[in-house]
Write a protein that holds these residues in place. Structure first.
Motif, PDB file in Angstrom:
ATOM      1  N   VAL A  22       0.978  -1.245  -0.119  1.00  0.00           N
ATOM      2  CA  VAL A  22       0.164   0.032   0.005  1.00  0.00           C
ATOM      3  C   VAL A  22       0.965   1.273   0.020  1.00  0.00           C
ATOM      4  O   VAL A  22       0.609   2.300  -0.594  1.00  0.00           O
ATOM      5  N   ILE A  23       2.005   1.199   0.665  1.00  0.00           N
ATOM      6  CA  ILE A  23       2.833   2.392   0.925  1.00  0.00           C
ATOM      7  C   ILE A  23       3.477   2.534  -0.721  1.00  0.00           C
ATOM      8  O   ILE A  23       3.423   3.665  -1.019  1.00  0.00           O
ATOM      9  N   ILE A  24       3.871   1.515  -1.259  1.00  0.00           N
ATOM     10  CA  ILE A  24       4.545   1.501  -2.622  1.00  0.00           C
ATOM     11  C   ILE A  24       3.384   2.043  -3.478  1.00  0.00           C
ATOM     12  O   ILE A  24       3.706   2.976  -4.326  1.00  0.00           O
ATOM     13  N   VAL A  25       2.014   1.698  -3.592  1.00  0.00           N
ATOM     14  CA  VAL A  25       0.856   1.915  -4.262  1.00  0.00           C
ATOM     15  C   VAL A  25       0.658   3.506  -4.109  1.00  0.00           C
ATOM     16  O   VAL A  25       0.673   4.218  -5.058  1.00  0.00           O
ATOM     17  N   ASN A  26       0.572   3.905  -2.824  1.00  0.00           N
ATOM     18  CA  ASN A  26       0.339   5.401  -2.621  1.00  0.00           C
ATOM     19  C   ASN A  26       1.754   6.059  -3.139  1.00  0.00           C
ATOM     20  O   ASN A  26       1.351   7.246  -3.652  1.00  0.00           O
ATOM     21  N   GLY A  27       2.694   5.552  -3.166  1.00  0.00           N
ATOM     22  CA  GLY A  27       3.804   6.342  -3.393  1.00  0.00           C
ATOM     23  C   GLY A  27       3.687   6.359  -4.985  1.00  0.00           C
ATOM     24  O   GLY A  27       4.200   7.604  -5.587  1.00  0.00           O
ATOM     25  N   GLY A  28       3.441   5.533  -5.432  1.00  0.00           N
ATOM     26  CA  GLY A  28       3.305   5.536  -6.993  1.00  0.00           C
ATOM     27  C   GLY A  28       2.060   6.491  -7.391  1.00  0.00           C
ATOM     28  O   GLY A  28       2.260   7.420  -8.504  1.00  0.00           O
ATOM     29  N   ASN A  29       1.070   6.379  -6.900  1.00  0.00           N
ATOM     30  CA  ASN A  29      -0.168   7.392  -7.107  1.00  0.00           C
ATOM     31  C   ASN A  29       0.611   8.958  -6.826  1.00  0.00           C
ATOM     32  O   ASN A  29      -0.186   9.913  -7.682  1.00  0.00           O
ATOM     33  N   TYR A  30       1.168   9.052  -5.873  1.00  0.00           N
ATOM     34  CA  TYR A  30       1.646  10.630  -5.520  1.00  0.00           C
ATOM     35  C   TYR A  30       2.635  10.943  -6.889  1.00  0.00           C
ATOM     36  O   TYR A  30       2.752  11.927  -7.261  1.00  0.00           O
ATOM     37  N   LEU A  31       3.359   9.754  -7.251  1.00  0.00           N
ATOM     38  CA  LEU A  31       4.488  10.223  -8.213  1.00  0.00           C
ATOM     39  C   LEU A  31       3.501  10.795  -9.480  1.00  0.00           C
ATOM     40  O   LEU A  31       4.092  11.358 -10.287  1.00  0.00           O
ATOM     41  N   TYR A  32       2.526   9.756  -9.824  1.00  0.00           N
ATOM     42  CA  TYR A  32       1.640  10.149 -10.838  1.00  0.00           C
ATOM     43  C   TYR A  32       1.055  11.539 -10.851  1.00  0.00           C
ATOM     44  O   TYR A  32       1.270  12.215 -11.937  1.00  0.00           O
ATOM     45  N   ASN A  33       0.858  12.001  -9.730  1.00  0.00           N
ATOM     46  CA  ASN A  33       0.097  13.224  -9.730  1.00  0.00           C
ATOM     47  C   ASN A  33       1.356  14.152  -9.601  1.00  0.00           C
ATOM     48  O   ASN A  33       1.097  15.420 -10.350  1.00  0.00           O
ATOM     49  N   LEU A  34       2.551  13.888  -8.932  1.00  0.00           N
ATOM     50  CA  LEU A  34       3.416  14.905  -9.132  1.00  0.00           C
ATOM     51  C   LEU A  34       4.206  15.133 -10.596  1.00  0.00           C
ATOM     52  O   LEU A  34       4.127  16.468 -10.852  1.00  0.00           O
ATOM     53  N   ILE A  35       4.042  14.007 -11.325  1.00  0.00           N
ATOM     54  CA  ILE A  35       4.634  14.201 -12.696  1.00  0.00           C
ATOM     55  C   ILE A  35       3.641  14.988 -13.556  1.00  0.00           C
ATOM     56  O   ILE A  35       3.820  15.888 -14.265  1.00  0.00           O
ATOM     57  N   LEU A  36       2.441  14.739 -13.302  1.00  0.00           N
ATOM     58  CA  LEU A  36       1.437  15.558 -14.248  1.00  0.00           C
ATOM     59  C   LEU A  36       1.312  16.981 -13.495  1.00  0.00           C
ATOM     60  O   LEU A  36       1.438  17.918 -14.755  1.00  0.00           O
ATOM     61  N   GLY A  37       1.538  17.186 -12.384  1.00  0.00           N
ATOM     62  CA  GLY A  37       1.699  18.551 -12.105  1.00  0.00           C
ATOM     63  C   GLY A  37       2.817  19.404 -12.715  1.00  0.00           C
ATOM     64  O   GLY A  37       2.724  20.645 -12.939  1.00  0.00           O
ATOM     65  N   ARG A  38       3.889  18.780 -12.712  1.00  0.00           N
ATOM     66  CA  ARG A  38       5.142  19.352 -13.253  1.00  0.00           C
ATOM     67  C   ARG A  38       4.946  19.552 -14.817  1.00  0.00           C
ATOM     68  O   ARG A  38       5.364  20.385 -15.209  1.00  0.00           O
ATOM     69  N   ILE A  39       4.527  18.293 -15.483  1.00  0.00           N
ATOM     70  CA  ILE A  39       4.408  18.300 -17.027  1.00  0.00           C
ATOM     71  C   ILE A  39       3.468  19.350 -17.275  1.00  0.00           C
ATOM     72  O   ILE A  39       3.733  20.213 -18.433  1.00  0.00           O
ATOM     73  N   LEU A  40       2.391  19.294 -16.742  1.00  0.00           N
ATOM     74  CA  LEU A  40       1.188  20.197 -17.250  1.00  0.00           C
ATOM     75  C   LEU A  40       1.161  21.603 -16.849  1.00  0.00           C
ATOM     76  O   LEU A  40       0.515  22.595 -17.477  1.00  0.00           O
ATOM     77  N   GLY A  41       1.543  22.051 -15.686  1.00  0.00           N
ATOM     78  CA  GLY A  41       1.641  23.107 -15.116  1.00  0.00           C
ATOM     79  C   GLY A  41      -0.016  23.523 -14.429  1.00  0.00           C
ATOM     80  O   GLY A  41      -0.648  22.697 -14.554  1.00  0.00           O
ATOM     81  N   PRO A  42       0.154  24.577 -13.468  1.00  0.00           N
ATOM     82  CA  PRO A  42      -1.348  24.709 -12.833  1.00  0.00           C
ATOM     83  C   PRO A  42      -2.493  24.633 -13.388  1.00  0.00           C
ATOM     84  O   PRO A  42      -3.590  23.976 -12.998  1.00  0.00           O
ATOM     85  N   GLU A  43      -2.523  25.449 -14.497  1.00  0.00           N
ATOM     86  CA  GLU A  43      -3.703  25.525 -15.257  1.00  0.00           C
ATOM     87  C   GLU A  43      -4.168  24.208 -15.738  1.00  0.00           C
ATOM     88  O   GLU A  43      -5.451  23.819 -15.705  1.00  0.00           O
ATOM     89  N   GLN A  44      -3.461  23.344 -16.364  1.00  0.00           N
ATOM     90  CA  GLN A  44      -3.893  22.063 -17.111  1.00  0.00           C
ATOM     91  C   GLN A  44      -3.878  21.193 -16.065  1.00  0.00           C
ATOM     92  O   GLN A  44      -4.680  20.220 -16.168  1.00  0.00           O
ATOM     93  N   PHE A  45      -2.973  21.150 -14.977  1.00  0.00           N
ATOM     94  CA  PHE A  45      -3.364  20.287 -13.898  1.00  0.00           C
ATOM     95  C   PHE A  45      -4.710  20.322 -13.161  1.00  0.00           C
ATOM     96  O   PHE A  45      -5.035  19.407 -12.638  1.00  0.00           O
TER      97      PHE A  45
END
Length: 420
Positions: A22-45
């Motif tokens: 579960v810790i790994i899955v949560n970490g992966g989900n966080y990584l998913y969100n963080l990558i999207l946040g960085r790639i897309l920027g605030p407006e698209q995110f």
């Protein structure tokens, strides 16, 4: 090195392995969100975060089926269990189709309501909804049967596929990012079905349950559904309302804040998964189950204190590492949001404990406080800080009520056991 690792893994119980998973899955989900946040920027995110919020809402609705399946997988046996599992698969599929169709039909209206760039993102998401409900029942069987290895694989498969597929789509296709994120989410549901437990499933045969069992299931299901509805309100109303009341840029900033601040809540879900079947089994065997609650509450409290302290001491560092300098303006709110989610996470453990015991009052309390949170935000939303403070107030009151009810419940239980 491999031998040491294999030996260490063999010594771990299935429960401990699941906790690590579960810790790994949560970490992966966080990584998913963080990558999207960085790639897309605030407006698209902001649009991507809305889809993720819809996913959380969906998970809460489907959790009604998962928890019901888990509980009655412990209680029912043989023919009754077989009938139950076929019936719940049938109704979960029907409910999933209904929700999916509604999302598709009202996709245009949802686009207007939440100021998104596209309505297609809701259509694609809606197509995947029925699969998610079936997946949740499958997980419930594993959870109730304490098949934590299989349960872990379903979560890992969903998380990894969503991360990889979404990134591939974003980097290979030139469509709107929200559409690609929706595609990644929908496809990941298929991977979350694996491994699928086919045993006892008989699609062509008609199944019925005895009247007493049916009433018990309906009672628990409605109670759980009601509580999950309060979860949706408490856990997601702030993001949806910020998306409605604030500009897209601010909504994107708030989404990043919410994502970081909710880490304690997502970890708390691990303990909910473990708590429910244990409490049900203890109650079935006539044994004390309060120590299980104490153990998990202490874990979450320690985690909460650590996260709040980290967010208070190093807010800019946390924001900068996780999302980048574009999001630094919300750094002062980080520790406050962490307090709100920590209070909710702890009260949530109490609520699911009582839900396992078929207690209604904590569910009603959660509903009232969930509504009060929405009302407070409606009246006080001049700034993002106001939104966060309103949540702290509502969640602090909720936790106090849960603790008070627990103490009262313990006294009544001791009195009844003494009289007997």
């Amino acid at each position: 090195m491999n031998m040491i690792l294999n030996t260490a893994l063999k010594k771990l119980s299935a429960e401990q392995k699941f906790m690590i998973s579960v810790i790994i899955v949560n970490g992966g989900n966080y990584l998913y969100n963080l990558i999207l946040g960085r790639i897309l920027g605030p407006e698209q995110f902001a649009d991507a975060a809305l889809l993720i919020t819809f996913l959380l809402v969906l998970s809460f609705i489907a959790m009604t089926f998962q928890l019901s399946t888990a509980k009655f997988s412990v209680i029912f046996e043989d023919a009754i269990f077989k009938s139950f599992i076929n019936i719940i698969y049938k109704y979960s599929s029907i409910i999933g189709i209904i929700f999916g169709v509604l999302l598709i039909i009202f996709s245009k209206q949802l686009q207007v309501l939440f100021n998104t760039q596209s309505s297609s993102m809701f259509t694609i998401f809606g197509i995947g909804v029925p699969i998610y409900f079936i997946m949740s029942v499958n997980r419930g069987v594993f959870q109730g049967g304490k098949k934590f290895d299989s349960l872990a694989i379903t979560y890992q498969g969903e998380m990894l596929s969503r991360l990889v597929i979404t990134l591939i789509l974003i980097y290979t296709l030139s469509l709107q990012s929200s559409i690609l994120v929706a595609l990644g989410i929908a496809i990941s549901f298929l991977f979350g079905l694996l491994p699928f437990r086919f045993r006892d499933i008989e699609i062509t045969k008609k199944h019925e349950l005895p009247s007493a069992e049916s009433k018990y299931i309906i009672k628990f299901f409605l109670l759980t559904a009601f509580y999950e509805f309060t979860q949706i309100i408490i856990n997601n109303s702030d993001i949806l309302m910020v998306k409605h009341y604030f500009e897209t840029y601010e909504a994107g900033l708030y989404a990043s804040l919410a994502l970081i601040g909710r880490v304690v809540y997502f970890v708390a879900w691990m303990f909910v998964m473990l708590l429910l079947p244990k409490v049900v089994q203890k109650q079935k065997d006539g044994e004390s189950h309060a120590p299980i609650l104490f153990k998990y509450v202490s874990y979450i409290t320690l985690l909460s204190v650590s996260i709040v302290l980290g967010c208070y001491l190093f807010p800019e560092l946390v924001i900068n590492i996780m999302f980048g300098p574009e999001y630094l303006s919300v750094a002062p709110l980080l520790w406050k949001y962490a307090i709100a989610t920590s209070l909710f996470a702890i009260s949530n453990i109490f609520a699911y404990y009582f839900l396992s015991l078929d207690q209604y009052i904590p569910v009603v309390l959660s509903a009232l406080l969930g509504v009060s949170q929405v009302v407070l935000i409606i009246f006080f939303h001049d700034t993002l800080s106001d939104v966060v403070i309103m949540q702290i107030i509502a969640m602090a009151i909720l936790l106090l009520f849960q603790i008070f009810f627990f103490l009262s419940y313990q006294k009544l239980s001791k009195k009844s056991s003494t009289n007997n």
